[in-house]
Design a protein around this motif. Structure first.
Motif, short mmCIF file in Angstrom:
data_model
loop_
_atom_site.label_atom_id
_atom_site.label_comp_id
_atom_site.label_asym_id
_atom_site.label_seq_id
_atom_site.Cartn_x
_atom_site.Cartn_y
_atom_site.Cartn_z
N THR A 5 0.83 -1.21 0.00
CA THR A 5 0.00 0.00 0.00
C THR A 5 0.87 1.26 0.00
O THR A 5 1.78 1.38 0.82
N LEU A 6 0.55 2.16 -0.91
CA LEU A 6 1.20 3.47 -0.91
C LEU A 6 0.15 4.48 -0.48
O LEU A 6 -0.95 4.52 -1.06
N THR A 7 0.46 5.24 0.57
CA THR A 7 -0.50 6.24 1.04
C THR A 7 0.13 7.63 0.97
O THR A 7 1.12 7.89 1.66
N ASP A 8 -0.42 8.46 0.10
CA ASP A 8 0.04 9.86 -0.05
C ASP A 8 1.56 9.95 -0.15
O ASP A 8 2.19 10.79 0.53
N VAL A 9 2.15 9.11 -0.96
CA VAL A 9 3.61 9.07 -1.05
C VAL A 9 4.13 10.20 -1.95
O VAL A 9 3.71 10.35 -3.10
N THR A 10 5.02 11.01 -1.38
CA THR A 10 5.62 12.12 -2.11
C THR A 10 7.13 11.98 -2.09
O THR A 10 7.71 11.57 -1.07
N ASP A 19 12.87 22.71 -5.43
CA ASP A 19 12.57 21.29 -5.25
C ASP A 19 11.99 20.71 -6.53
O ASP A 19 11.23 21.37 -7.24
N ILE A 20 12.36 19.47 -6.82
CA ILE A 20 11.71 18.75 -7.93
C ILE A 20 10.76 17.76 -7.29
O ILE A 20 11.19 16.93 -6.47
N VAL A 21 9.47 17.89 -7.60
CA VAL A 21 8.52 16.93 -7.04
C VAL A 21 8.40 15.78 -8.03
O VAL A 21 7.73 15.88 -9.05
N ALA A 22 9.09 14.68 -7.75
CA ALA A 22 9.12 13.55 -8.69
C ALA A 22 7.86 12.72 -8.56
O ALA A 22 7.36 12.17 -9.54
N VAL A 23 7.34 12.60 -7.33
CA VAL A 23 6.10 11.86 -7.09
C VAL A 23 5.28 12.69 -6.11
O VAL A 23 5.79 13.15 -5.09
N ASP A 24 4.00 12.90 -6.46
CA ASP A 24 3.19 13.85 -5.73
C ASP A 24 1.96 13.17 -5.10
O ASP A 24 0.97 12.91 -5.78
N GLU A 25 2.05 12.84 -3.83
CA GLU A 25 0.92 12.26 -3.08
C GLU A 25 0.26 11.07 -3.79
O GLU A 25 -0.95 11.07 -4.00
N ALA A 26 1.07 10.10 -4.14
CA ALA A 26 0.51 8.93 -4.83
C ALA A 26 -0.05 7.93 -3.82
O ALA A 26 0.62 7.59 -2.84
N SER A 27 -1.28 7.49 -4.06
CA SER A 27 -1.89 6.46 -3.20
C SER A 27 -2.37 5.31 -4.09
O SER A 27 -3.14 5.53 -5.03
N ILE A 28 -1.89 4.11 -3.79
CA ILE A 28 -2.34 2.92 -4.54
C ILE A 28 -2.41 1.75 -3.55
O ILE A 28 -1.53 1.57 -2.72
N ASP A 29 -3.48 0.97 -3.66
CA ASP A 29 -3.60 -0.28 -2.90
C ASP A 29 -3.35 -1.42 -3.86
O ASP A 29 -4.12 -1.59 -4.81
N ILE A 30 -2.30 -2.18 -3.64
CA ILE A 30 -1.99 -3.28 -4.55
C ILE A 30 -2.28 -4.59 -3.82
O ILE A 30 -1.72 -4.86 -2.75
N ALA A 210 -1.54 1.76 -13.44
CA ALA A 210 -1.54 3.02 -12.71
C ALA A 210 -0.85 4.02 -13.62
O ALA A 210 0.34 3.86 -13.94
N ILE A 211 -1.59 5.01 -14.08
CA ILE A 211 -1.05 5.93 -15.08
C ILE A 211 -0.59 7.21 -14.39
O ILE A 211 -1.36 7.85 -13.67
N LEU A 212 0.69 7.53 -14.61
CA LEU A 212 1.30 8.70 -13.96
C LEU A 212 1.61 9.76 -15.00
O LEU A 212 1.99 9.45 -16.12
N ASN A 213 1.47 11.00 -14.62
CA ASN A 213 1.95 12.10 -15.46
C ASN A 213 2.48 13.19 -14.55
O ASN A 213 1.78 13.59 -13.60
N ASP A 214 3.71 13.62 -14.81
CA ASP A 214 4.26 14.74 -14.05
C ASP A 214 4.20 14.48 -12.54
O ASP A 214 3.86 15.38 -11.78
N GLY A 215 4.50 13.26 -12.11
CA GLY A 215 4.52 12.93 -10.69
C GLY A 215 3.15 12.66 -10.09
O GLY A 215 3.06 12.23 -8.94
N LYS A 216 2.09 12.90 -10.86
CA LYS A 216 0.74 12.73 -10.30
C LYS A 216 0.06 11.51 -10.90
O LYS A 216 0.07 11.30 -12.11
N LEU A 217 -0.54 10.74 -10.00
CA LEU A 217 -1.29 9.58 -10.43
C LEU A 217 -2.58 10.05 -11.10
O LEU A 217 -3.36 10.80 -10.51
N GLN A 218 -2.79 9.62 -12.34
CA GLN A 218 -3.96 10.08 -13.08
C GLN A 218 -5.15 9.15 -12.91
O GLN A 218 -6.29 9.57 -12.84
N GLN A 219 -4.87 7.84 -12.89
CA GLN A 219 -5.95 6.85 -12.77
C GLN A 219 -5.34 5.50 -12.47
O GLN A 219 -4.27 5.17 -12.97
N VAL A 220 -6.01 4.75 -11.60
CA VAL A 220 -5.62 3.35 -11.37
C VAL A 220 -6.85 2.54 -11.77
O VAL A 220 -7.92 2.71 -11.19
N ALA A 221 -6.70 1.69 -12.77
CA ALA A 221 -7.88 1.01 -13.31
C ALA A 221 -7.46 -0.24 -14.07
O ALA A 221 -6.27 -0.43 -14.35
#
Ligand code: ATP
Length: 395
Positions: A5-10, A19-30, A210-221
């Motif tokens: 589980t990833l919860t609000d991972v930045t 600062d370079i925000v490489a990953v921005d508050e990503a949450s995924i339950d695998i 899990a589709i990412l763009n610019d550090g932001k999770l766009q959709q998990v489907a």
């Protein structure tokens, strides 16, 4: 096996300046045993996400947990995770057998017999049983990749992490390895996170993407949901080849008004738009039909610009008749045209013959259109799947 589980991972990097925000508050339950593919364009944060899960990169904010226990501060070696890299990362001076057994010898106190058995089982599973005494330099790229995967398998980890493991292989071998990897993952039932920038790979391999763009999770489907029910215009354009066609329009009264056409909408569809003014109409190439006569408000006169035969089908690039894309009447330089593409693409069967310069009538069926808020990119209406067919053989 494990639930990851990833919860609000930045992840923020600081290279001395901003600062370079490489990953921005990503949450995924695998889920336990799930195969999830992280996909997105170069630089979107895929590898950084994977490296944080592996413990090779620290987490700036948020929590990564395995079966409910936070692992942010656990050393990589204590995470029970095996990672496979694009570069294979094999030791050149060791044989295949030594490469595969090295990790077990170092990190476990398993008896030699058991290590040998595990290595031989994994080598057999990967079809490299007869290569155990060779060194990596004596193997093809595909064989080296099998060794790298075999080395991960012998560790019998809770989680596999794979960073573009197939990208150094030629197209045919890549396709074969994709299927093989999927089968092995299914047999072993190990939770797997797989990174790729290749949307075809993501769509064919993942239980979910899990589709990412610019550090932001766009959709998990699931791949099909991402394809037919994209959360936004980015996902719609990233998933699918050739890409979805987009037209920027104004929503006026009962219709969408574009520079080159007007597209009336039924009430059901209009209701989805509320008071959105700028609406982007999307249509997948395979949903456009080329018909013989104009028979309604969703049929448009076009001219064939280019035909790209791809064997099973043709990609037909069309321009609205009389527009700057219609090069039969206008003599325009490509550089004169800015913004939206001057043509759009339809895919038709490989046996249908169409030629450049020929007129064509394009039908854009309303049930197949996607509508996006042009300002935010959010999907307002996706393709209707009501008429989707379930193949049920009659016995
Ligand atoms: P690719 O497909 O090209 O490998 P990616 O999606 O895996 O890309 P990342 O490697 O995760 O992307 O990089 C995400 C962002 O973080 C990029 O903008 C990258 O430049 C930046 N980045 C990655 N590692 C570092 C680092 N060590 N220091 C500073 N910035 C970094």
């Amino acid at each position: 096996m494990a639930k990851l589980t990833l919860t609000d991972v930045t992840k923020r990097f600081n290279d001395g300046g901003d600062d370079i925000v490489a990953v921005d508050e990503a949450s995924i339950d695998i889920d336990d045993g799930e195969f999830i593919v992280l996909v997105g364009p170069s630089g979107c944060g895929k590898s950084t996400t994977l490296r944080m899960i592996a413990g090779l990169e620290s987490v700036t904010e948020g929590t990564i947990s395995l079966d409910g226990a936070a692992i942010n501060n656990r050393k990589p070696a204590d995470r029970d995770i095996a990672m496979v890299f694009q570069s294979y990362a094999l030791y050149p001076h060791m044989t295949v057998r030594e490469n595969m057994s090295f990790g077990l010898e170092e990190s476990t106190d398993l008896p030699d017999d058991e290590i040998r058995e595990r290595v031989e089982d994994a080598a057999h599973m990967m079809g490299i049983g007869d290569l155990l005494d060779r060194k990596p330099g004596e193997l093809s790229g595909g064989q080296q990749q099998r060794v790298a995967l075999g080395r991960a398998i012998v560790r019998d980890p809770s989680v596999f992490l794979m960073d573009e493991p197939l990208s150094n292989l030629d197209a045919k071998l890549r396709a074969q390895m994709r299927t093989e990897l999927q089968r092995i993952q299914e047999d072993l039932g190990v939770t797997t996170v797989y990174v790729t920038h290749d949307q075809t790979e993501a769509m064919t391999m993942g239980d979910r993407v899990a589709i990412l763009n610019d550090g932001k999770l766009q959709q998990v489907a699931t791949p099909l949901e991402a394809y037919h029910e994209p959360a936004n215009q980015f996902v719609a354009s990233f998933v699918g080849e050739p890409s979805m066609n987009f037209f920027e329009t104004e929503f006026q009264d009962d219709r969408l008004v574009h520079d080159n056409f007007e597209y009336p909408l039924t009430e059901d569809v209009r209701e989805k738009l509320g008071d959105t003014g700028h609406v982007t109409l999307g249509i997948r190439p395979e949903d456009i039909e080329l018909v013989d006569t104009v028979d309604g408000d969703h049929d448009f006169r076009t001219v064939v610009d280019v035909v790209e035969p791809v064997g099973s089908g043709n990609n037909v690039y069309l321009a609205f008749e009389g527009t700057e894309g219609d090069t039969t009447e206008l003599d325009l330089d490509e550089s004169d045209i800015e913004g939206e593409s001057r043509t759009f693409v339809a895919t038709i069967g490989g046996l249908r013959q169409v030629e450049a310069g020929q007129p064509a009538i394009a039908r854009i069926p309303e049930e197949a259109i996607h509508l996006f808020d042009s300002d935010t990119g959010q999907a307002l209406r996706n393709r209707s799947l009501e008429n989707a067919e379930l193949v049920e053989p009659q016995v």
